[in-house]
Design a protein around this motif. Structure first.
Motif, short mmCIF file in Angstrom:
data_model
loop_
_atom_site.label_atom_id
_atom_site.label_comp_id
_atom_site.label_asym_id
_atom_site.label_seq_id
_atom_site.Cartn_x
_atom_site.Cartn_y
_atom_site.Cartn_z
N TYR A 110 0.83 -1.21 0.00
CA TYR A 110 0.00 0.00 0.00
C TYR A 110 0.86 1.26 0.00
N ILE A 111 1.88 1.28 0.87
CA ILE A 111 2.70 2.50 0.97
C ILE A 111 3.72 2.59 -0.16
N ARG A 112 3.78 1.58 -1.02
CA ARG A 112 4.69 1.65 -2.17
C ARG A 112 4.33 2.82 -3.08
N PHE A 113 3.06 3.24 -3.07
CA PHE A 113 2.66 4.38 -3.89
C PHE A 113 3.34 5.66 -3.40
N SER A 114 3.59 5.76 -2.11
CA SER A 114 4.28 6.92 -1.56
C SER A 114 5.79 6.73 -1.55
N TYR A 115 6.23 5.47 -1.48
CA TYR A 115 7.66 5.15 -1.46
C TYR A 115 7.94 4.13 -2.56
N PRO A 116 8.00 4.59 -3.83
CA PRO A 116 8.06 3.66 -4.96
C PRO A 116 9.31 2.78 -4.99
N LYS A 117 10.42 3.20 -4.37
CA LYS A 117 11.65 2.41 -4.39
C LYS A 117 11.85 1.65 -3.09
N LEU A 118 10.76 1.41 -2.40
CA LEU A 118 10.80 0.69 -1.14
C LEU A 118 11.28 -0.75 -1.35
N ARG A 119 12.16 -1.20 -0.45
CA ARG A 119 12.60 -2.60 -0.45
C ARG A 119 12.22 -3.22 0.90
N PRO A 120 10.94 -3.55 1.04
CA PRO A 120 10.45 -3.98 2.36
C PRO A 120 10.83 -5.42 2.67
N PRO A 121 10.86 -5.78 3.96
CA PRO A 121 11.05 -7.18 4.34
C PRO A 121 9.75 -7.95 4.14
N SER A 122 9.81 -9.23 4.41
CA SER A 122 8.63 -10.09 4.27
C SER A 122 8.37 -10.80 5.59
N PHE A 123 7.09 -10.92 5.96
CA PHE A 123 6.69 -11.57 7.22
C PHE A 123 5.62 -12.63 6.92
N PHE A 124 5.71 -13.75 7.59
CA PHE A 124 4.61 -14.71 7.55
C PHE A 124 4.63 -15.55 8.83
N CYS A 125 3.45 -16.02 9.24
CA CYS A 125 3.28 -16.71 10.52
C CYS A 125 3.01 -18.19 10.30
N THR A 126 3.49 -19.00 11.22
CA THR A 126 3.20 -20.44 11.23
C THR A 126 2.98 -20.87 12.67
N ASP A 127 2.47 -22.09 12.83
CA ASP A 127 2.34 -22.72 14.15
C ASP A 127 1.60 -21.85 15.16
N GLU A 128 0.50 -21.26 14.73
CA GLU A 128 -0.25 -20.41 15.65
C GLU A 128 -1.08 -21.26 16.60
#
Length: 654
Positions: A106-124
Motif C-alpha cells: 500500500y505504501i509503495r505508492f508513496s515510497y516507490p523504491k521501497l525494499r520492504p522485508p517479508s513476514f509470515f506466521c506459522t504454528d499459531e
C-alpha cells in the motif's frame, strides 16, 4: 533506505538525550546530513553507523539501542497518521503480522523504491505463534523485536515475549525465525460452516470462475501451469504447460519458489514478475512483434526473448508483467490457483505491457487506481519536486550554519577552555566553573626596558613589536602544550597543569621558558639593531582557576602561586629564567642545569631561596617533545590525564 527510518532515530536521540549528544553521535558516525527528509533515499550504511556511535557514546548495548529504536518508530509514524492505518491492519496480532506485506504494498505508492522485508506466521496456537522474517538488509533483528513488542502494547494491549529461534544470512538474504509468546486466546480454527445455499447450490463450472478472474494462473504440485486467465493469455500466450518457477520470479514473500513453500504460506500476498519482457503490439502498418501463432512460432518468439536477457531488469521494469494476488488451494483439482491482478503504477506502464483499462476486472479497484493515479501523478510529482528543492536549500543552509558554528567555537575555545565554555553555554554560574588544581606551574615574562623602548617609537611600532614577539610565544605554546592565560602590555602569562592536569607541568614550562629566551635572538628593537630581551619567572603551587564575572569572560588563575610567579619575574634578570624552590623540586628528575641564586627579599613573601634555570645538561638525551593534551584541538574530551592530578571542585561556601 528512505528518510522516515532515519528521522525516527534522529528524533529519538534528540528527544531523550539532547541536541548535544546527537551532534556528538553524528560526528562520531561521520554523517554529513544535518536533517533527514521523509521521502529522500539515503545510504544503507547510515543507520548501522548511527547505532554503533550511539551505543558507544551513550554507553548502551547495541542490541538494546536497536530494540528501543524499533519501539520508538511505532510511535513516531503517528506523526504522519500511519498509526491509524496500523490500528486497522488486523483484528488480532496474527492478522496484523500476516498483513504487513499488504501494508508495504500500500505504501509503495508513496515510497516507490521501497525494499520492504517479508513476514509470515506459522504454528499459531492459543499461546502465540512463530514469525518468519526475511530481509535483504542485515542487522535489524533487534529493531524488529522492538517493533513487535510495541505494536502488541499499543494496538492489542498485550505483552509479547520475543525470542530469536534461528538467524542466518545466506544468498544475500537475512532469514530470522521468532517465537512470539502472548495471550492468543482469540485464536480459533475455521469451523468450516456451510450455508444452506451452498448445500443446495449446483456445482460451479470452472469456466465461470476463470471469467471472473481474467489474470489467474492454475498450477499443480510439479509447478506446471495448467491454465491462465483470458487476458493474461493474450499478453503471454505460451504459458500453459510451462514451469511456473521458470516463467515467473517470486518477488514476495521472500522464500523458495516451490510447491511446499507456496502451500504453507497461502495467507500471504504473493507477487510474481515475468522473467521475459512483453512487447506492446505496434499500430497498424507495422509488423507486430507481440503475437505468436503456433508452437513453432511460440518457440521462435521465446528464443528471441532470450536474446533480450541483457535488457532484463528487476521487478520495477515497466515491460515486465508483475502480478500480485492470493494463492488458494483447490482440493477438487489438486492444484493451486493464483488469483491476481497486474501491478500497474500508471497508464504508461499499462500500455508498455500491452494491456488496456478494459482488461481489468470491474469488481476490484484496479481500474480506479490506474486512472486516479494518472490524474494525480503530475500534481504529486510537482509537490515532491518542490519538497526536494526546499530540502536541498535547507540542507545547504544547515551546512553553512555548521561552518559558522565551527568558526565561532574555534574562536571561543581560544579564549576559554572547552569544558568551561560548555558549562557557561548550559547556563551554569561563573563560580561553578572554578576548580582547585593542587599543583600547576606558572610563568610570567616581560620585556626588559619596555618603557624606554616605547618612549622612542610610535604606538603602531609598539603594536608591531609585541605582535611579532607574541606570535612566536603563541607558536611555542602549541609546541609545548601549555595554556596561554593572558597578556597585559608586555607581560605574557602561561600555565601548565590547568585547565588540563598533567604531572610534567614544570618540565613543560621550563622548556617553554628557555625557548622564549632563545627566540628573542630573532627579534630586534624597532629603532636600533639591539636584540630584544625578556626576563622570565616561574613558580609551582596550588591555584583556583575559572571564570568570574559576567562581561568579557576570561579564564583566570587565583591564589598565592600567581603572585609568587609574578615576583619571580620582577626579580629576574635579562635573558634569564628565574625559578622558585618549589619549581626546582618539581624538576628534580629533569636533565637541567640549575644554579642556586641564594636568598633574596621578595615583596610580600620575605626571604626566599631561588634559582636560575641555565639550560639542559650536556649529557641530557635529545628532547623528543611532550604527549598531546588537547589545549589547541577543537575537541579535548578524550584527553587522558594523570588521575592523581584531577582538579578538585571549587565550592563557593558562605
Amino acid at each position: 533506505m528512505y528518510g522516515l527510518l532515519l528521522e525516527s532515530i534522529h528524533d529519538m536521540i534528540k528527544g531523550r538525550y539532547g541536541e548535544e549528544k546527537w551532534l556528538e553521535i553524528r560526528s562520531k558516525a561521520e554523517i554529513d546530513e544535518h536533517i533527514f527528509v521523509t521521502h529522500d533515499i539515503y545510504s544503507e550504511r547510515i543507520i548501522p553507523q548511527i547505532c554503533r556511535a550511539a551505543s558507544s557514546i551513550l554507553d548502551i548495548e547495541l542490541d538494546e539501542f536497536m530494540s528501543e529504536s524499533g519501539k520508538y518508530f511505532v510511535n513516531f509514524v503517528g506523526n504522519y497518521d500511519y498509526d491509524r492505518l496500523l490500528g486497522c491492519l488486523g483484528r488480532n496480532m496474527s492478522d496484523f503480522l500476516n498483513g504487513l506485506d499488504n501494508l508495504h504494498e500500500y505504501i509503495r505508492f508513496s515510497y516507490p523504491k521501497l525494499r520492504p522485508p517479508s513476514f509470515f506466521c506459522t504454528d499459531e496456537n492459543e499461546n502465540g505463534l512463530t514469525l518468519h522474517y526475511r530481509s535483504k538488509r542485515r542487522g535489524f533483528l533487534r529493531y524488529v523485536t522492538g517493533q513487535i513488542i510495541e505494536v502488541g502494547r499499543n494496538f492489542y494491549d498485550i505483552e509479547i515475549d520475543v525470542q530469536i529461534v534461528n538467524s542466518e544470512y545466506k544468498g544475500g538474504m537475512q532469514s530470522v525465525t521468532y517465537l512470539l509468546s502472548f495471550d492468543n486466546s482469540n485464536y480459533r480454527k475455521n469451523a468450516g460452516t456451510v450455508s444452506r445455499f451452498m448445500e443446495r447450490a449446483p456445482d460451479l463450472h470452472p469456466t465461470h470462475l476463470f471469467n471472473i478472474f481474467p489474470f489467474h494462473i492454475v498450477f499443480d504440485d510439479s509447478m506446471t501451469i495448467q491454465n491462465v486467465g483470458t487476458v493474461l493469455h493474450s499478453a503471454i500466450p505460451y504459458l500453459v504447460g510451462k514451469p511456473l518457477d521458470q516463467e515467473f520470479e517470486l518477488i514476495r514473500p521472500l522464500l523458495d519458489f516451490c510447491w511446499d513453500s507456496v502451500i504453507m504460506h497461502v495467507n500471504n500476498v504473493f507477487e510474481l514478475a515475468a522473467t521475459t519482457l512483453i512487447r506492446k503490439k505496434q499500430s497498424k502498418g507495422r509488423k507486430s512483434t507481440g503475437s505468436r501463432k503456433g508452437s513453432k512460432n511460440s518457440n521462435e518468439s521465446r528464443n528471441s526473448n532470450d536474446s533480450w536477457s541483457d535488457a532484463l531488469t528487476l521487478d520495477m521494469n515497466p515491460r515486465r508483467v508483475r502480478l500480485k494476488g492470493q494463492m488458494q488451494y483447490i482440493e477438487e483439482w489438486d492444484s493451486m490457483i493464483f488469483l491476481c491482478t497486474p501491478v500497474m503504477e500508471n497508464i504508461d506502464t499499462m500500455a508498455a505491457a500491452g494491456l488496456y483499462v478494459n482488461d481489468f476486472s470491474m469488481h476490484d479497484s484496479s481500474r480506479d487506481l490506474i486512472l486516479a493515479g494518472t490524474q494525480q501523478s503530475t500534481e504529486l510529482k510537482m509537490a515532491l519536486d518542490q519538497e526536494q528543492r526546499k530540502s536541498a536549500q535547507l540542507e545547504e543552509s544547515m551546512r553553512k550554519l555548521d561552518v559558522e558554528v565551527k568558526k565561532t567555537d574555534s574562536l571561543l575555545y581560544q579564549m576559554i577552555p572547552k569544558p568551561v565554555a560548555e558549562k557557561l553555554r548550559k547556563g551554569d554560574s561563573a563560580t561553578s566553573t572554578c576548580e582547585v588544581f593542587p599543583c600547576v606551574t606558572i610563568l610570567f615574562s616581560d620585556v626588559v626596558g619596555f618603557t624606554t623602548i616605547c618612549s622612542r617609537i610610535t604606538p603602531m611600532e609598539v603594536v608591531a613589536m609585541l605582535n611579532s614577539m607574541y606570535t612566536k610565544f603563541d607558536n611555542l605554546c602549541e609546541e609545548y602544550e601549555v595554556y596561554k592565560v593572558e597578556t597585559i602590555g608586555d607581560a605574557y602569562m602561561i600555565v601548565s597543569g590547568a585547565p588540563i592536569p598533567t604531572d610534567d607541568h614544570a618540565h613543560r614550562v621550563s622548556e617553554m621558558a628557555m625557548s622564549m629566551v632563545k627566540a628573542m635572538r630573532d627579534l630586534r628593537e624597532p629603532d636600533s639593531d639591539d636584540h630584544m630581551k625578556i626576563r622570565a619567572g616561574v613558580h609551582s603551587g596550588v591555584v583556583v582557576a575559572g571564570v568570574v564575572g559576567l562581561k568579557m569572560p576570561r579564564y583566570c588563575l587565583f591564589g598565592d602561586t600567581v603572585n609568587t610567579a609574578s615576583r619571580m619575574e620582577s626579580t629576574s634578570e635579562a635573558q634569564c629564567v628565574h625559578i622558585s624552590e618549589a619549581t626546582k623540586e618539581s624538576l628534580s628528575n629533569c636533565p637541567y642545569v640549575i644554579e642556586e641564586r641564594g636568598s633574596i627579599e621578595v615583596k610580600g613573601k620575605g626571604s626566599m631561596k631561588t634559582y636560575w634555570l641555565k639550560g639542559r645538561r650536556d649529557d641530557a638525551p635529545p628532547f623528543r617533545g611532550f604527549r598531546k593534551l588537547g589545549y589547541h584541538d577543537d575537541d579535548n574530551s578524550d584527553v587522558e590525564v594523570n588521575p592523581s592530578y584531577r582538579p578538585v571542585k571549587f565550592e563557593n561556601k558562605k
